[in-house]
Design a protein around this motif. Sequence first.
Motif, PDB file in Angstrom:
ATOM      1  N   GLY A 169      10.236   4.578 -58.814  1.00  0.00           N
ATOM      2  CA  GLY A 169      10.034   3.355 -59.603  1.00  0.00           C
ATOM      3  C   GLY A 169       8.832   3.448 -60.510  1.00  0.00           C
ATOM      4  N   ALA A 170       8.614   2.376 -61.281  1.00  0.00           N
ATOM      5  CA  ALA A 170       7.435   2.287 -62.143  1.00  0.00           C
ATOM      6  C   ALA A 170       6.255   1.806 -61.313  1.00  0.00           C
ATOM      7  CB  ALA A 170       7.696   1.327 -63.289  1.00  0.00           C
ATOM      8  N   PRO A 171       5.032   2.241 -61.639  1.00  0.00           N
ATOM      9  CA  PRO A 171       3.877   1.777 -60.857  1.00  0.00           C
ATOM     10  C   PRO A 171       3.651   0.282 -61.045  1.00  0.00           C
ATOM     11  CG  PRO A 171       3.191   3.185 -62.706  1.00  0.00           C
ATOM     12  CD  PRO A 171       4.672   3.215 -62.678  1.00  0.00           C
ATOM     13  N   PRO A 172       3.568  -0.476 -59.955  1.00  0.00           N
ATOM     14  CA  PRO A 172       3.248  -1.902 -60.073  1.00  0.00           C
ATOM     15  C   PRO A 172       1.882  -2.082 -60.726  1.00  0.00           C
ATOM     16  CG  PRO A 172       3.885  -1.348 -57.808  1.00  0.00           C
ATOM     17  CD  PRO A 172       3.694  -0.055 -58.540  1.00  0.00           C
ATOM     18  N   PHE A 173       1.704  -3.218 -61.406  1.00  0.00           N
ATOM     19  CA  PHE A 173       0.415  -3.545 -62.033  1.00  0.00           C
ATOM     20  C   PHE A 173       0.060  -4.968 -61.646  1.00  0.00           C
ATOM     21  CE2 PHE A 173      -2.025  -5.426 -65.551  1.00  0.00           C
ATOM     22  CZ  PHE A 173      -3.094  -4.546 -65.595  1.00  0.00           C
ATOM     23  N   GLY A 174      -1.132  -5.151 -61.128  1.00  0.00           N
ATOM     24  CA  GLY A 174      -1.526  -6.496 -60.733  1.00  0.00           C
ATOM     25  C   GLY A 174      -2.882  -6.467 -60.070  1.00  0.00           C
ATOM     26  N   PRO A 175      -3.285  -7.632 -59.512  1.00  0.00           N
ATOM     27  CA  PRO A 175      -4.579  -7.682 -58.823  1.00  0.00           C
ATOM     28  C   PRO A 175      -4.558  -6.791 -57.582  1.00  0.00           C
ATOM     29  CG  PRO A 175      -3.370  -9.752 -58.558  1.00  0.00           C
ATOM     30  CD  PRO A 175      -2.586  -8.926 -59.509  1.00  0.00           C
ATOM     31  N   SER A 176      -5.646  -6.116 -57.330  1.00  0.00           N
ATOM     32  CA  SER A 176      -5.736  -5.282 -56.133  1.00  0.00           C
ATOM     33  C   SER A 176      -5.433  -6.112 -54.895  1.00  0.00           C
ATOM     34  CB  SER A 176      -7.139  -4.677 -56.007  1.00  0.00           C
ATOM     35  OG  SER A 176      -7.279  -4.077 -54.726  1.00  0.00           O
ATOM     36  N   ALA A 177      -4.566  -5.600 -54.034  1.00  0.00           N
ATOM     37  CA  ALA A 177      -4.230  -6.286 -52.785  1.00  0.00           C
ATOM     38  C   ALA A 177      -4.987  -5.682 -51.605  1.00  0.00           C
ATOM     39  CB  ALA A 177      -2.724  -6.203 -52.535  1.00  0.00           C
ATOM     40  N   ARG A 178      -5.781  -4.656 -51.877  1.00  0.00           N
ATOM     41  CA  ARG A 178      -6.525  -4.001 -50.797  1.00  0.00           C
ATOM     42  C   ARG A 178      -7.979  -3.825 -51.235  1.00  0.00           C
ATOM     43  NH1 ARG A 178      -3.255  -1.096 -47.060  1.00  0.00           N
ATOM     44  NH2 ARG A 178      -4.654   0.680 -47.093  1.00  0.00           N
ATOM     45  N   LEU A 179      -8.597  -4.982 -51.484  1.00  0.00           N
ATOM     46  CA  LEU A 179      -9.987  -4.982 -51.956  1.00  0.00           C
ATOM     47  C   LEU A 179     -10.911  -4.924 -50.748  1.00  0.00           C
ATOM     48  CD1 LEU A 179     -11.980  -5.157 -54.276  1.00  0.00           C
ATOM     49  CD2 LEU A 179     -11.650  -7.636 -54.302  1.00  0.00           C
ATOM     50  N   ASP A 180     -11.838  -3.976 -50.781  1.00  0.00           N
ATOM     51  CA  ASP A 180     -12.633  -3.648 -49.598  1.00  0.00           C
ATOM     52  C   ASP A 180     -14.121  -3.695 -49.945  1.00  0.00           C
ATOM     53  OD1 ASP A 180     -13.263  -2.822 -47.028  1.00  0.00           O
ATOM     54  OD2 ASP A 180     -12.176  -0.910 -47.147  1.00  0.00           O
ATOM     55  N   ASP A 186     -20.572  -1.257 -52.211  1.00  0.00           N
ATOM     56  CA  ASP A 186     -19.792  -0.526 -53.211  1.00  0.00           C
ATOM     57  C   ASP A 186     -18.324  -0.952 -53.094  1.00  0.00           C
ATOM     58  OD1 ASP A 186     -19.379   1.324 -55.254  1.00  0.00           O
ATOM     59  OD2 ASP A 186     -18.863   2.914 -53.840  1.00  0.00           O
ATOM     60  N   TRP A 187     -18.034  -2.144 -53.648  1.00  0.00           N
ATOM     61  CA  TRP A 187     -16.692  -2.728 -53.615  1.00  0.00           C
ATOM     62  C   TRP A 187     -15.648  -1.690 -54.041  1.00  0.00           C
ATOM     63  CZ3 TRP A 187     -17.205  -7.663 -51.781  1.00  0.00           C
ATOM     64  CH2 TRP A 187     -18.451  -8.284 -51.947  1.00  0.00           C
ATOM     65  N   SER A 188     -14.543  -1.648 -53.330  1.00  0.00           N
ATOM     66  CA  SER A 188     -13.546  -0.602 -53.559  1.00  0.00           C
ATOM     67  C   SER A 188     -12.132  -1.164 -53.466  1.00  0.00           C
ATOM     68  CB  SER A 188     -13.695   0.497 -52.492  1.00  0.00           C
ATOM     69  OG  SER A 188     -14.977   1.090 -52.571  1.00  0.00           O
ATOM     70  N   ALA A 189     -11.318  -0.836 -54.468  1.00  0.00           N
ATOM     71  CA  ALA A 189      -9.916  -1.267 -54.470  1.00  0.00           C
ATOM     72  C   ALA A 189      -9.083  -0.097 -53.942  1.00  0.00           C
ATOM     73  CB  ALA A 189      -9.491  -1.665 -55.874  1.00  0.00           C
ATOM     74  N   PRO A 222      -6.580  14.514 -59.212  1.00  0.00           N
ATOM     75  CA  PRO A 222      -7.565  15.408 -58.600  1.00  0.00           C
ATOM     76  C   PRO A 222      -9.020  15.114 -58.957  1.00  0.00           C
ATOM     77  CG  PRO A 222      -6.748  16.413 -60.598  1.00  0.00           C
ATOM     78  CD  PRO A 222      -6.146  15.024 -60.532  1.00  0.00           C
ATOM     79  N   LEU A 223      -9.308  14.090 -59.764  1.00  0.00           N
ATOM     80  CA  LEU A 223     -10.681  13.985 -60.292  1.00  0.00           C
ATOM     81  C   LEU A 223     -11.530  12.906 -59.626  1.00  0.00           C
ATOM     82  CD1 LEU A 223     -10.065  14.787 -64.082  1.00  0.00           C
ATOM     83  CD2 LEU A 223     -10.682  16.323 -62.213  1.00  0.00           C
ATOM     84  N   GLY A 224     -11.002  12.296 -58.560  1.00  0.00           N
ATOM     85  CA  GLY A 224     -11.811  11.366 -57.782  1.00  0.00           C
ATOM     86  C   GLY A 224     -11.604   9.913 -58.165  1.00  0.00           C
ATOM     87  N   PRO A 225     -12.282   9.009 -57.457  1.00  0.00           N
ATOM     88  CA  PRO A 225     -12.137   7.569 -57.700  1.00  0.00           C
ATOM     89  C   PRO A 225     -12.699   7.198 -59.072  1.00  0.00           C
ATOM     90  CG  PRO A 225     -13.576   8.000 -55.797  1.00  0.00           C
ATOM     91  CD  PRO A 225     -13.275   9.309 -56.422  1.00  0.00           C
ATOM     92  N   PHE A 226     -12.063   6.244 -59.743  1.00  0.00           N
ATOM     93  CA  PHE A 226     -12.509   5.839 -61.078  1.00  0.00           C
ATOM     94  C   PHE A 226     -12.473   4.310 -61.137  1.00  0.00           C
ATOM     95  CE2 PHE A 226     -11.245   5.827 -65.849  1.00  0.00           C
ATOM     96  CZ  PHE A 226     -12.551   5.750 -66.244  1.00  0.00           C
ATOM     97  N   LEU A 227     -11.328   3.728 -61.521  1.00  0.00           N
ATOM     98  CA  LEU A 227     -11.256   2.262 -61.639  1.00  0.00           C
ATOM     99  C   LEU A 227     -11.352   1.567 -60.287  1.00  0.00           C
ATOM    100  CD1 LEU A 227      -8.537   1.697 -64.380  1.00  0.00           C
ATOM    101  CD2 LEU A 227     -10.954   2.234 -64.615  1.00  0.00           C
ATOM    102  N   ALA A 228     -11.072   2.278 -59.208  1.00  0.00           N
ATOM    103  CA  ALA A 228     -11.145   1.694 -57.871  1.00  0.00           C
ATOM    104  C   ALA A 228     -12.565   1.299 -57.497  1.00  0.00           C
ATOM    105  CB  ALA A 228     -10.604   2.683 -56.845  1.00  0.00           C
ATOM    106  N   LYS A 229     -13.541   1.828 -58.218  1.00  0.00           N
ATOM    107  CA  LYS A 229     -14.944   1.607 -57.870  1.00  0.00           C
ATOM    108  C   LYS A 229     -15.745   1.050 -59.034  1.00  0.00           C
ATOM    109  CE  LYS A 229     -15.026   4.251 -53.979  1.00  0.00           C
ATOM    110  NZ  LYS A 229     -15.672   3.900 -52.704  1.00  0.00           N
TER     111      LYS A 229
END
Lengths: 402, 402
Positions: free
Chosen positions: A174-185, A221-224, A234-241
């Motif tokens: 499928g296509a990647p869903p787009f929306g508010p993070s549901a796993r905000l930590d 360090d809020w993380s999605a 392969p390049l690590g966390p980006f928008l998640a942080k």
Amino acid sequence: MTSASWVPVPEGSPFTPHTLPYGVFAPEDGAPRVGVAIGDHVLDLARALGDDDTFARPSLNTFLAQGRSRWQEVRARVTELLTDSAHRAAVEPALHRADRVGLLMPFEPADYVDFYASEHHAANIGRMLRPGQEPLTPQWKHLPIGYHGRSGTLVVSGTDVVRPWGQTRPAEGGAPPFGPSARLDIEAEVGFVVGTPSARGTRVGVGDFADHVFGVCLVNDWSARDLQAWEYVPLGPFLAKSFATSVSPWIVPLDALEAARTAPPERTEELRPYLRDGEDWGLDLALEVRLNGEVVSRPSFTSMYWTPAQMLAHLTVNGASLRTGDFYASGTVSGPDAHERGCLMELTWNGQEPVTLSDGSTRTFLQDGDEVVISATAPGPDGSRIGFGEVRGRIVAGGDGS
Amino acid sequence: MTSASWVPVPEGSPFTPHTLPYGVFAPEDGAPRVGVAIGDHVLDLARALGDDDTFARPSLNTFLAQGRSRWQEVRARVTELLTDSAHRAAVEPALHRADRVGLLMPFEPADYVDFYASEHHAANIGRMLRPGQEPLTPQWKHLPIGYHGRSGTLVVSGTDVVRPWGQTRPAEGGAPPFGPSARLDIEAEVGFVVGTPSARGTRVGVGDFADHVFGVCLVNDWSARDLQAWEYVPLGPFLAKSFATSVSPWIVPLDALEAARTAPPERTEELRPYLRDGEDWGLDLALEVRLNGEVVSRPSFTSMYWTPAQMLAHLTVNGASLRTGDFYASGTVSGPDAHERGCLMELTWNGQEPVTLSDGSTRTFLQDGDEVVISATAPGPDGSRIGFGEVRGRIVAGGDGS
């Protein structure tokens, strides 16, 4: 140093005369400037020391750049002013009630690096994401893994955190869903503020830590987690942080942490010389994480595998230079026990074991309106405790994605 | 815009009256200030425009923060001053011979992000590192992968690059070797300089690119492949990249690139709305990479899968704010053909097929003393070519690791 100040310090205040942390405050009647916290008060340093060039500024950076002997000289002088009542009449007009001032971002960040220095955290994440395999990657005990974060979204405690939107992993085909993070930590971390720069092409040795690092604060360090899972190979966390990282407003100088120093855990791999522990720079900090007022974790920094001195030596071993205002954080602080885990992903075992709050509600990850407060204390001189204050942040809903 | 300047522009000069790039120069007799390149000369903008507040400064940041309409107004005025010979007498005293001034880092970098936007580069790396598997990771065509780099080690063209030392992957069961990188590589990239900031919690739409990005330059993102291979799982490259990233001294404004705009390659996956191409922001830039004076590659930017407008929209879709001076680079520019590969790892197929230079020597990766120059041109108005100048760097040995 005497332990008593003529400024009243309420029982349980984190800011005893042994702490004397530095921050930037906005007085009711003037421009932001550097202050030192004592009990329920903030000392206006420019006024108390007669040094506007250094302290009548909206960030600590000018002071940070002045180097260790100056940091020690100012700390000694402030201690004297606040503990010798002969100074009371002269200094009292430079005190502000803490509840009447605003607290701002204490330093102008240069580069921000986040490490991954807790063995228990890294192993728990490995067990969740790569079940059946070795929980730690092969290099984990040979070097402190780190990566660069976004210094432009470091925010001071109390700043609302807007829930990030983004793409997440699609169902097969499928296509990647787009929306508010549901796993905000959250990630409960400890941060280190660099004062003294270094030249490109040189290294900062593990023994030179205290010449370069001015002090220590708390970090969330809020993380999605859902954004991270889709983007990070392969390049690590980006928008998640990169949407926000909260820091506490008071920087506790290294000189306040002598009694908190401790040996790091025993090393099971022989370290390369540039990482070998000389002086002990493990730190016996006791963190506490509260979610909507309830304690959900008590991570101990004592079990961190890598010390902040090792992190700095590694960061510069390739010749990377340091600037005044560089900032690095430890990564999530998790101890060996379940109640010492520093993020919800570990506390709820990837969302499978929700945390129950006293109102009967449960959490796997953060809901809009949730507020997280991380605080910490450490041993001070003569059996006392010194405090770091807190880093606080509340989640608010983001835009509709249009 | 007329195509002729009263300032002599030698045949083949990158800096015609259609280019007019901005940089920071140190005159023989004064402090660093903002200039515009024309032929073999540099125009002192503070003097030519009578605006010391904006231009008598050692970085472009003040001008960058003034926004797009001001950028356009200044470009129009500089064009008029340099092409209408009525201004010659007044303006000539503000011209410096380029060979008599030093060129400095043109802007004060805020955050630095590096993308991975060439499909050919990413696929080649995938084929080398994960033979037999899909060369692109599953999210590659759904979002422009990026990560944060170290802004404190961005250096201007001409700065020597010290070979980094670090740990590398050990033989089975052994300790990780430590020493100078033996696989030091280049990455030929294109960089984008942000002028107009954005607020945290908001997004910059794909159509708002030209309101935020001021201009374009060339980048060499030096990379230590052996350090990278050992460190980068799971949080991405760190010391393999953080020791130095070189940028060209002249920032070509977007307004000079109208004739270079082109449609990006056809998309094989439907994009989420926030990434859908509106205006075409592919760029028809022809790069050239020289090693010790010999051309080793001619990468074309035209085949880049992601446009800089999409990179910016992705960078901010989670609400990350922009600051004046933010900088992002495209990642290695590699075209579909073997002679268009933008790094030695691809050109030598992971060191298996050395490049032979005309003196008979061969290279897999860079030796001490090697000098790399990356240059580029693009279509200008009326069939002309405009140039970016070059980014140059030489490798020097690092310390002995003690």
